[in-house]
Design a protein around this motif. Sequence first.
Motif, PDB file in Angstrom:
ATOM      1  N   GLN A 241       0.837  -1.210   0.000  1.00 25.86           N
ATOM      2  CA  GLN A 241       0.000   0.000   0.000  1.00 25.86           C
ATOM      3  C   GLN A 241       0.872   1.261   0.000  1.00 25.86           C
ATOM      4  OE1 GLN A 241      -2.027   0.898   3.711  1.00 25.86           O
ATOM      5  NE2 GLN A 241      -1.884   3.002   2.970  1.00 25.86           N
ATOM      6  N   LEU A 242       1.824   1.329   0.971  1.00 24.83           N
ATOM      7  CA  LEU A 242       2.671   2.529   1.073  1.00 24.83           C
ATOM      8  C   LEU A 242       3.550   2.698  -0.162  1.00 24.83           C
ATOM      9  CD1 LEU A 242       3.911   2.528   4.795  1.00 24.83           C
ATOM     10  CD2 LEU A 242       2.422   4.205   3.686  1.00 24.83           C
ATOM     11  N   MET A 243       4.054   1.577  -0.668  1.00 23.48           N
ATOM     12  CA  MET A 243       4.915   1.648  -1.847  1.00 23.48           C
ATOM     13  C   MET A 243       4.117   2.167  -3.044  1.00 23.48           C
ATOM     14  SD  MET A 243       7.506  -1.290  -3.035  1.00 23.48           S
ATOM     15  CE  MET A 243       8.633  -1.562  -1.718  1.00 23.48           C
ATOM     16  N   GLY A 244       2.880   1.701  -3.136  1.00 18.61           N
ATOM     17  CA  GLY A 244       1.995   2.166  -4.218  1.00 18.61           C
ATOM     18  C   GLY A 244       1.799   3.673  -4.148  1.00 18.61           C
ATOM     19  N   GLU A 245       1.675   4.190  -2.909  1.00 13.44           N
ATOM     20  CA  GLU A 245       1.467   5.632  -2.744  1.00 13.44           C
ATOM     21  C   GLU A 245       2.740   6.432  -3.027  1.00 13.44           C
ATOM     22  OE1 GLU A 245      -1.597   4.851   0.990  1.00 13.44           O
ATOM     23  OE2 GLU A 245       0.160   6.102   1.308  1.00 13.44           O
ATOM     24  N   ARG A 246       3.885   5.789  -2.818  1.00 14.25           N
ATOM     25  CA  ARG A 246       5.134   6.568  -2.813  1.00 14.25           C
ATOM     26  C   ARG A 246       6.023   6.424  -4.047  1.00 14.25           C
ATOM     27  NH1 ARG A 246       7.573   5.622   3.224  1.00 14.25           N
ATOM     28  NH2 ARG A 246       6.019   6.799   4.398  1.00 14.25           N
ATOM     29  N   THR A 247       5.859   5.329  -4.793  1.00 12.33           N
ATOM     30  CA  THR A 247       6.835   5.031  -5.854  1.00 12.33           C
ATOM     31  C   THR A 247       7.045   6.193  -6.825  1.00 12.33           C
ATOM     32  OG1 THR A 247       6.452   2.693  -5.646  1.00 12.33           O
ATOM     33  CG2 THR A 247       7.397   3.410  -7.723  1.00 12.33           C
ATOM     34  N   LEU A 248       5.942   6.813  -7.237  1.00 13.90           N
ATOM     35  CA  LEU A 248       6.074   7.937  -8.186  1.00 13.90           C
ATOM     36  C   LEU A 248       6.925   9.072  -7.618  1.00 13.90           C
ATOM     37  CD1 LEU A 248       2.686   8.578 -10.007  1.00 13.90           C
ATOM     38  CD2 LEU A 248       4.973   8.370 -11.017  1.00 13.90           C
ATOM     39  N   PHE A 249       6.786   9.282  -6.315  1.00 14.09           N
ATOM     40  CA  PHE A 249       7.556  10.357  -5.669  1.00 14.09           C
ATOM     41  C   PHE A 249       9.042  10.003  -5.632  1.00 14.09           C
ATOM     42  CE2 PHE A 249       3.272  10.891  -3.960  1.00 14.09           C
ATOM     43  CZ  PHE A 249       3.054  12.236  -4.272  1.00 14.09           C
ATOM     44  N   TYR A 250       9.346   8.733  -5.299  1.00 10.24           N
ATOM     45  CA  TYR A 250      10.764   8.320  -5.310  1.00 10.24           C
ATOM     46  C   TYR A 250      11.337   8.519  -6.713  1.00 10.24           C
ATOM     47  CZ  TYR A 250      10.104   5.856  -0.821  1.00 10.24           C
ATOM     48  OH  TYR A 250       9.835   5.535   0.491  1.00 10.24           O
ATOM     49  N   GLU A 251      10.567   8.086  -7.698  1.00 10.98           N
ATOM     50  CA  GLU A 251      11.080   8.140  -9.074  1.00 10.98           C
ATOM     51  C   GLU A 251      11.267   9.577  -9.543  1.00 10.98           C
ATOM     52  OE1 GLU A 251       9.500   3.788 -10.563  1.00 10.98           O
ATOM     53  OE2 GLU A 251       8.518   5.566 -11.365  1.00 10.98           O
ATOM     54  N   SER A 252      10.260  10.414  -9.266  1.00 13.79           N
ATOM     55  CA  SER A 252      10.340  11.778  -9.818  1.00 13.79           C
ATOM     56  C   SER A 252      11.343  12.647  -9.069  1.00 13.79           C
ATOM     57  CB  SER A 252       8.967  12.434  -9.825  1.00 13.79           C
ATOM     58  OG  SER A 252       8.504  12.548  -8.510  1.00 13.79           O
ATOM     59  N   GLN A 253      11.642  12.293  -7.820  1.00 15.03           N
ATOM     60  CA  GLN A 253      12.562  13.145  -7.054  1.00 15.03           C
ATOM     61  C   GLN A 253      14.014  12.690  -7.137  1.00 15.03           C
ATOM     62  OE1 GLN A 253      11.072  14.135  -3.081  1.00 15.03           O
ATOM     63  NE2 GLN A 253       8.990  14.088  -3.827  1.00 15.03           N
ATOM     64  N   SER A 254      14.267  11.586  -7.851  1.00 13.96           N
ATOM     65  CA  SER A 254      15.650  11.077  -7.890  1.00 13.96           C
ATOM     66  C   SER A 254      16.358  11.465  -9.180  1.00 13.96           C
ATOM     67  CB  SER A 254      15.644   9.554  -7.733  1.00 13.96           C
ATOM     68  OG  SER A 254      14.850   8.972  -8.736  1.00 13.96           O
ATOM     69  N   ASP A 255      17.690  11.523  -9.109  1.00 13.69           N
ATOM     70  CA  ASP A 255      18.510  11.751 -10.308  1.00 13.69           C
ATOM     71  C   ASP A 255      18.883  10.418 -10.945  1.00 13.69           C
ATOM     72  OD1 ASP A 255      18.827  14.638  -9.948  1.00 13.69           O
ATOM     73  OD2 ASP A 255      19.984  14.099  -8.171  1.00 13.69           O
ATOM     74  N   ILE A 256      19.064   9.407 -10.105  1.00 11.75           N
ATOM     75  CA  ILE A 256      19.498   8.089 -10.585  1.00 11.75           C
ATOM     76  C   ILE A 256      18.661   7.024  -9.871  1.00 11.75           C
ATOM     77  CG2 ILE A 256      21.454   6.444 -10.618  1.00 11.75           C
ATOM     78  CD1 ILE A 256      23.321   8.864 -10.377  1.00 11.75           C
ATOM     79  N   ILE A 257      18.288   5.977 -10.624  1.00 12.86           N
ATOM     80  CA  ILE A 257      17.544   4.868 -10.005  1.00 12.86           C
ATOM     81  C   ILE A 257      18.374   3.596 -10.115  1.00 12.86           C
ATOM     82  CG2 ILE A 257      15.428   3.472 -10.093  1.00 12.86           C
ATOM     83  CD1 ILE A 257      14.010   5.886 -11.374  1.00 12.86           C
TER      84      ILE A 257
END
Length: 175
Positions: free
Chosen positions: A134-150
């Motif tokens: 549930q939390l990952m579903g809510e947060r993944t887009l934020f991790y992706e959009s706020q990072s320079d490298i994945i």
Amino acid sequence: MACKNIILIGFMGSGKTTIGRRLAKELEGYRFVDMDADIERKAGMNITSIFEKLGEQEFRKMESDMCKELSYAKSCIIATGGGIIKNAKNVDLLKKNGIVLYLKASPEHVFRNIKDDTSRPLLQCDDKIGKIKQLMGERTLFYESQSDIIVDVTGTNAKRATEAVLSILKGDRIL
Ligand code: S3P
């Protein structure tokens, strides 16, 4: 020579602290900073007590204050708390002098790492894997959009994940 910070973001149990410590050992001149540990030191109590006694909102304020402080740091590998991305200003502050690297991991990978852990208040429930999803579903887009490298660390161990991170940082000429 002072270097840009390397800021590790990602979900709880993705290995930010373990990988961060290893990176700091490998990289001359870098110092490891664990944001949660610094918050605990400053508050004089652990994260569980902060959540219990002061509430999550107060913890988030402490987290944001720590981001302000660390925006002036140099040559640090910074392991952030998994919820840092809930406030985009936090990551913007850290980005002033750093590269943001997202350690991406599947819910199952995270579950394997934290299934017996009692120190993360948000995951103290019967259905841990459900809560992670549930939390990952809510947060993944934020991790992706706020990072320079994945860097996807799913299925790897800390040693291999550290090597992968180092090779990406060197390949991108960040180091
Ligand atoms: C949190 C993650 C934790 C800690 C707190 C809240 C979150 O840090 O900051 O329990 O909201 O994801 P780790 O990611 O180091 O476990």
